[in-house]
Design a protein around this motif. Structure first.
Motif, PDB file in Angstrom:
ATOM      1  N   UNK A 517       0.809  -1.167   0.037  1.00 32.25           N
ATOM      2  CA  UNK A 517       0.070  -0.025  -0.212  1.00 32.25           C
ATOM      3  C   UNK A 517       0.710   1.430   0.037  1.00 32.25           C
ATOM      4  N   UNK A 518       1.970   1.095   0.491  1.00 35.59           N
ATOM      5  CA  UNK A 518       3.163   2.275   0.369  1.00 35.59           C
ATOM      6  C   UNK A 518       4.271   1.376   0.343  1.00 35.59           C
ATOM      7  N   UNK A 519       5.399   2.223  -0.197  1.00 40.81           N
ATOM      8  CA  UNK A 519       6.727   1.915  -0.583  1.00 40.81           C
ATOM      9  C   UNK A 519       7.995   2.141   0.560  1.00 40.81           C
ATOM     10  N   UNK A 520       7.352   2.721   1.611  1.00 35.12           N
ATOM     11  CA  UNK A 520       8.013   3.275   2.743  1.00 35.12           C
ATOM     12  C   UNK A 520       7.339   2.779   3.930  1.00 35.12           C
ATOM     13  N   UNK A 521       7.983   2.012   4.721  1.00 35.87           N
ATOM     14  CA  UNK A 521       7.238   1.263   5.947  1.00 35.87           C
ATOM     15  C   UNK A 521       8.240   1.796   7.184  1.00 35.87           C
ATOM     16  N   UNK A 522       7.541   1.778   8.191  1.00 40.03           N
ATOM     17  CA  UNK A 522       7.907   1.985   9.585  1.00 40.03           C
ATOM     18  C   UNK A 522       8.131   0.919  10.464  1.00 40.03           C
ATOM     19  N   UNK A 523       9.140   0.704  11.082  1.00 46.24           N
ATOM     20  CA  UNK A 523       9.344  -0.596  12.098  1.00 46.24           C
ATOM     21  C   UNK A 523       8.987  -0.091  13.424  1.00 46.24           C
ATOM     22  N   UNK A 524       8.966  -0.940  14.573  1.00 46.05           N
ATOM     23  CA  UNK A 524       8.615  -0.845  15.764  1.00 46.05           C
ATOM     24  C   UNK A 524       9.853  -0.371  16.748  1.00 46.05           C
ATOM     25  N   UNK A 525      10.696   0.359  16.448  1.00 43.32           N
ATOM     26  CA  UNK A 525      12.120   0.530  17.067  1.00 43.32           C
ATOM     27  C   UNK A 525      11.802   1.370  18.131  1.00 43.32           C
ATOM     28  N   UNK A 526      10.715   2.456  17.979  1.00 44.63           N
ATOM     29  CA  UNK A 526      10.479   3.402  19.076  1.00 44.63           C
ATOM     30  C   UNK A 526       9.894   2.806  20.285  1.00 44.63           C
ATOM     31  N   UNK A 636      12.763 -11.425   5.091  1.00 45.69           N
ATOM     32  CA  UNK A 636      13.242  -9.843   5.278  1.00 45.69           C
ATOM     33  C   UNK A 636      14.629 -10.202   4.397  1.00 45.69           C
ATOM     34  N   UNK A 637      14.424  -9.567   3.072  1.00 42.47           N
ATOM     35  CA  UNK A 637      15.418  -9.253   2.216  1.00 42.47           C
ATOM     36  C   UNK A 637      15.849  -7.953   2.124  1.00 42.47           C
ATOM     37  N   UNK A 638      15.488  -6.929   2.914  1.00 43.11           N
ATOM     38  CA  UNK A 638      15.734  -5.750   2.794  1.00 43.11           C
ATOM     39  C   UNK A 638      17.337  -5.236   2.785  1.00 43.11           C
ATOM     40  N   UNK A 639      17.923  -6.229   3.378  1.00 41.59           N
ATOM     41  CA  UNK A 639      19.357  -5.952   3.761  1.00 41.59           C
ATOM     42  C   UNK A 639      19.621  -5.129   4.967  1.00 41.59           C
ATOM     43  N   UNK A 640      18.354  -5.103   5.722  1.00 43.75           N
ATOM     44  CA  UNK A 640      18.540  -4.346   7.117  1.00 43.75           C
ATOM     45  C   UNK A 640      17.707  -5.288   8.207  1.00 43.75           C
ATOM     46  N   UNK A 641      17.821  -5.027   9.248  1.00 39.51           N
ATOM     47  CA  UNK A 641      17.272  -5.584  10.388  1.00 39.51           C
ATOM     48  C   UNK A 641      16.106  -4.763  10.988  1.00 39.51           C
ATOM     49  N   UNK A 642      14.951  -5.050  11.245  1.00 40.33           N
ATOM     50  CA  UNK A 642      14.275  -4.086  11.925  1.00 40.33           C
ATOM     51  C   UNK A 642      13.468  -4.742  13.062  1.00 40.33           C
ATOM     52  N   UNK A 643      12.713  -4.074  13.993  1.00 42.58           N
ATOM     53  CA  UNK A 643      11.932  -4.210  14.921  1.00 42.58           C
ATOM     54  C   UNK A 643      10.569  -4.697  14.621  1.00 42.58           C
ATOM     55  N   UNK A 644      10.019  -5.848  14.892  1.00 46.19           N
ATOM     56  CA  UNK A 644       8.562  -6.622  14.849  1.00 46.19           C
ATOM     57  C   UNK A 644       8.073  -5.676  15.988  1.00 46.19           C
TER      58      UNK A 644
END
Length: 751
Positions: A517-526, A636-644
């Protein structure tokens, strides 16, 4: 508009123009009669001999079924996707009135076991009939048909490709007729699965309990740390019994404390590193699902070892850091017992981590002094792991995929009292649901089954093959039938019999697509940083989507009753071992590619299901049907780790996004014109329950269009939660419309 049928390979109908008892035939298309009788003869058993004709046709241009040829998703019989029909049964019933469906269980007056009635790839859209001879009991006025597609058992992982039933049990007494999904974890494999879990948990437990020991440090056991220069020997009365867990001590504000002194002081930089990695390993939230598959274990070990190695190779500047450096040395030695890796001597990142073979792990564990005997009791011995002594490094790396289970089927916890890790088999222990859920509850998709329940047409005239309607359209057109046909029952004068209604699929179908639905997502880091460290200045990371950023690995569907009865509706009582479970479908089209686009989606994926209708009228006047939770397994093949939702999802690992399919706000589907839907009543189309909107409907396609939204990753799980429970955190907003069955347009994480 709703499509009435799956796709092409359903029986348009069975024309019964004669009957004889016949033997099963598995190698030819036509069944051979047991004996020859003249059509019209009435035998001693009160049966009339007629001719039997059935027709298979594409019927419409609708698309359907699981994945490609295995699911008969082609729109054209000429594509040769038709897989044939075997395990066929025709059953005859004499009901009180003519022109009725069979609505309840009954015992057939006569049944015919036809085995294979038509071979694979033997039909085209114009020529799809077979002619048999049979003998029907007088007064027969309702007939059932059962069959299933022919599976190619020589295909690798054919159960996942074609679906699999543990039981396909058709009997004359419909109360004992049932169909049962195939369990993925067999009884034999479960012992191996549990042994792997116990061994890996024991290994992790020994590592996390690394300690200095109870004796003075031998001179040759001390690395070049500078410890003596910082007065290590002066602390001999306090330090010998220190555990790694001592670095998990904090002050009233949550700041880490140094364990190197009898009076706690603020932790030094190297101590803080050991504190953080211990905390990350062991601080598993009550409702958190922590993945411990082979992939997750190796990545966790790599990250752990890299931090430990940076401390091991550092230059300490005080006594506290010197001790931390020595503790890192001990942890490094412990890791080397169970893993191999490239470990830089300059403190750089560890690479190439691999777990050793089972024989090595078992041998090392037997003599490992770090097992916390005083709190955890006796360590598991070699007999515990007898199932897996031959397991290799690769076997552990693939765990649990070798058991036909998703990566997220493993779930690990830490017992802070016993100081041990353990794998959770009962998901209720993590407060994720009600009734116990275990790995026993994963099933293969259903097989492609056929079913017909219909009153009959009869004629006193004998008809040649060319006089029967040839395809679905003509079969369902009254003008195609000559005037000598009427709805009724078999009499002594009957020469021709035909089922009034089409034979269709006994199973349902879920069609899924996935897009953004969008090509920029936000993770749960905060939220994670605030939860774990009280940090309020962190912001969520932005994840930018490119081609192949996320790969669709599998689809997991909850709320499935694995056992259905004669009418392909759930059996919800009886065998406690067959409670609601999950269908796990790992046959994903086009390599799971999800285009980096907000306007296009993945190719359709098809999963065979059973109808999930539940008769709730006794407690709910509206007959409200259950919600269904669906998990998309993504890589996850973004090349980055992210918080779920609860934890870190590393690059290359799998994670799960959950959607809710809720039929309660929708009106029922448009009834098909030429066949009834279960649950049946005796009259033609009089029962309003046939239009009750449930998520999966026999012979219908339920379409779920998943869209990954901007906040989807905030609700990403690392393992599969209990999909039968409303306590799961949803990342999906759902717009439901009726098109081909239920059509769910799903946006993950909101707009």
């Amino acid at each position: 508009m709703m499509k009435k049928y799956f796709n092409f390979a359903f029986l348009s109908a069975i024309a019964l123009v004669g009957t004889l008892g016949f033997t099963a035939c598995s190698s030819t298309d036509d069944t051979v009669a047991e004996e020859s009788k003249t059509p019209g003869d009435v035998g001693a058993k009160g049966e009339v001999t007629t001719q039997f004709v059935f027709n298979v046709s594409n019927g419409s241009s609708s698309t359907t079924r699981m994945s490609g040829a295995a699911t008969q998703a082609s729109t054209d019989l000429a594509a040769n996707d038709f897989r044939g029909i075997e395990n066929c049964f025709i059953m005859c019933f004499n009901q009180t009135n003519d022109n009725q469906y069979l609505a309840t269980t009954a015992t057939a007056d006569k049944s015919f076991d036809m085995s294979r009635v038509i071979a694979a790839k033997s039909l085209d859209s114009d020529h799809s009939r077979r002619v048999l001879e049979m003998s029907l009991p007088l007064n027969t006025n309702t007939m059932l048909f059962y069959g299933k597609a022919i599976n190619d058992n020589t295909v690798v992982d054919y159960k996942s490709k074609f679906g699999y039933l543990d039981n396909y049990n058709v009997t004359n007494d419909l109360s004992t007729t049932y169909f049962q999904l195939g369990r993925r974890l067999t009884a034999t494999d479960k012992g191996k699965f549990q042994a792997v879990q116990k061994l890996l948990a024991a290994v992790l437990s020994c590592i996390i309990n690394t300690n200095r020991g109870t004796a003075a440090v031998a001179a040759d056991d001390v690395p070049d740390t500078g410890i003596p220069a910082y007065g290590f020997a002066l602390e001999a009365d306090y330090m010998p019994s220190m555990l790694w867990s001592a670095y998990n001590t904090v002050d009233a504000d949550g700041n880490p404390l140094s364990p190197a002194n009898t009076t706690p002081t603020a932790a030094r930089p190297l101590e803080i590193k050991l504190f953080k990695v211990y905390k990350e390993m062991t601080s598993i939230q009550d409702a958190e699902l922590r993945n411990a598959s082979g992939v997750a274990l190796l990545r966790t070990t790599k990250d752990l070892w890299t931090i430990v190695n940076s401390v091991r190779c550092a230059t300490p500047t005080n006594k506290e850091e010197a001790l931390a450096k020595y503790m890192a040395h001990l942890i490094d030695l412990e890791l080397r017992k169970y893993f191999t890796a490239t470990v830089p001597v300059n403190g750089g990142a560890v690479d190439g981590v691999a777990i050793k073979a089972a024989s090595d792990l078992i041998s090392e564990l037997a003599t490992d002094a770090y097992w916390p005997t005083t709190t955890a009791g006796a360590k598991p011995d070699g007999a515990t792991f007898s199932h897996i002594t031959a397991y290799t490094s690769d076997d552990f790396a693939q765990f649990p995929s070798q058991f036909a289970l998703p990566q997220g089927a493993t779930h690990i916890k830490f017992d802070d009292t016993k100081k041990t890790f353990y794998y959770v088999e009962n998901y209720n222990t993590s407060a994720v649901g009600g009734t116990t859920f275990t790995v026993d509850d994963y099933y293969y998709p259903a097989e492609l089954c056929y079913f017909g329940n219909s009153p009959i047409r009869v004629s006193d005239a004998e008809h040649v093959v060319a006089q029967y309607p040839e395809n679905v359209t003509s079969w369902n057109t009254e003008g195609s039938w000559s005037s000598d046909w009427a709805l009724g029952h078999v009499q002594s004068t009957t020469r021709s019999v035909a089922m009034k209604n089409d034979i269709n699929y006994g199973t349902a179908l879920l069609e899924t697509t996935v897009g953004y639905n969008t090509l920029t997502l936000k993770d749960n880091n905060k939220a994670i940083q605030q939860r774990d460290y009280g940090v309020t200045t962190e912001e969520d990371k932005e994840i930018y989507i490119y081609d192949n950023s996320f790969k669709l690995v599998s689809i997991i569907i909850g709320d499935q009753w694995p056992k259905v009865g004669w009418n392909f509706l759930p059996i919800t009582t009886g065998d406690a071992n067959y409670r609601k479970g999950y269908i796990y479908d790992n046959q994903i089209t086009n390599g799971g590619v999800i285009p980096a686009s907000t306007s296009t989606t993945s190719q359709s994926n098809y999963t065979l299901m059973f109808d999930n209708y539940q008769d709730m009228r006794s407690t709910d006047a509206t007959n409200k049907q259950s919600k269904v939770y669906v998990a998309l397994e993504l890589q996850n093949n973004t090349g980055r780790d992210f918080f779920g939702k609860d934890n870190l999802i590393t690059n290359g690992s799998n994670f799960y996004l959950i959607g809710e399919l809720d039929p309660s706000t929708k009106t029922g589907p448009v009834l098909p014109t030429y066949h009834a839907l279960p649950p049946y009543d005796a009259t033609a189309y009089g029962d309003a329950t046939k239009t009750v909107p449930r998520v999966f409907i026999q012979d219908h396609v339920t379409k779920a269009n998943f869209k990954i939204g901007v906040n989807a990753l905030k609700n990403a799980y690392l393992t599969v939660p209990d999909l039968r429970s409303s306590s799961v955190t949803l990342g999906l907003s759902v717009d439901v419309t009726w098109e081909t069955g239920l059509d769910f347009n799903v946006i993950i994480g909101g707009e």
